[in-house]
Design an enzyme around this catalytic site. Sequence first.
Site, PDB file in Angstrom:
ATOM      1  N   GLY A 282       2.592  -0.007   4.409  1.00  0.00           N
ATOM      2  CA  GLY A 282       2.277  -1.046   3.433  1.00  0.00           C
ATOM      3  C   GLY A 282       2.595  -2.407   4.025  1.00  0.00           C
ATOM      4  O   GLY A 282       3.654  -2.578   4.642  1.00  0.00           O
TER       5      GLY A 282
ATOM      6  N   LYS B  51       3.002   6.689   4.307  1.00  0.00           N
ATOM      7  CA  LYS B  51       2.082   5.582   4.050  1.00  0.00           C
ATOM      8  C   LYS B  51       2.717   4.281   4.491  1.00  0.00           C
ATOM      9  O   LYS B  51       3.903   4.034   4.242  1.00  0.00           O
ATOM     10  CB  LYS B  51       1.745   5.501   2.557  1.00  0.00           C
ATOM     11  CG  LYS B  51       0.671   4.482   2.235  1.00  0.00           C
ATOM     12  CD  LYS B  51      -0.685   4.930   2.737  1.00  0.00           C
ATOM     13  CE  LYS B  51      -1.724   3.808   2.657  1.00  0.00           C
ATOM     14  NZ  LYS B  51      -1.540   2.804   3.737  1.00  0.00           N
TER      15      LYS B  51
ATOM     16  N   SER C 107       0.792  -1.235   0.000  1.00  0.00           N
ATOM     17  CA  SER C 107       0.000   0.000   0.000  1.00  0.00           C
ATOM     18  C   SER C 107       0.822   1.281   0.000  1.00  0.00           C
ATOM     19  O   SER C 107       0.256   2.367  -0.139  1.00  0.00           O
ATOM     20  CB  SER C 107      -0.971   0.009   1.185  1.00  0.00           C
ATOM     21  OG  SER C 107      -2.078  -0.821   0.894  1.00  0.00           O
TER      22      SER C 107
END
Length: 264
Positions: free
Chosen positions: A196, A194, A47
């Site tokens: 992931g 972000k 992600s």
Amino acid sequence: MAFGLCLLFLLPAPARAELICLLVADAETGTILLEEGDCDRRVTPASTFKLALAVIGHDAGLLEDAEHPVMMWQPGDPDWGGDSWRGAVSPHDWMRDSVVWYSQRLTRALGAERFANAVRALGYGNADVTGDPGFGNGLERSWIASSLTISGREQAEFLHRLLTRTLPVSPASMAFAEGLATGHEVSGWRFHGKTGGAYPRRTDRSFNYARGWGWYAGWAERDGRRVIVVRLAQDEERHPGSPGLRSRDQLFADWPGITARAGL
């Protein structure tokens, strides 16, 4: 004393994970301030790829601002992320809650050729969005334990180009992606980035849940200083929850020591 010992035995064991890469770089110059582990090893971006997809989606006119477009979950869409994945999802929600089906709506709207060209233009990792060999699923999961891979160093290079507005897209699209990144306060620093998480696929196409990869890719700011921060770890045994969130939380816990080693 015996009671205290019993309490120690009841505490959960810390999650065991191997640090693959920790990298801190100056956001303006790209100069590496701290590098630990193998930062040239490529694995799935999972992600963290949403930062690149936000750039691509905005530049293609598919994403307008943090609140538009709102898309609705449909039966058959992935929903393993829980209630936040079901219902209405804005770009802000997509990034915050890591909504896989929203990403898939964007890639399908782009189509295979335009999607591949956009990822290649960004120079993102190996830029291979073909998906699993023989399955034709590049638009659905090429960035999730599939064909697209990236190293910690390449993550940092992408972020450097994003923050210095040197990607081959409009400045507005880079500003949009930067503004969409999730924020946290850590030891006097403001983080944006972000997580992931993904699991390696075995030859029988099952997933190895004991060896999850956990990313954090972002940047941190304090007193006018901005640094890029990338961390990648791989689980050594199965744990509940997302390996990406665990990697992020370990980064935040270690941040005072990291800043000292990086000379910040």
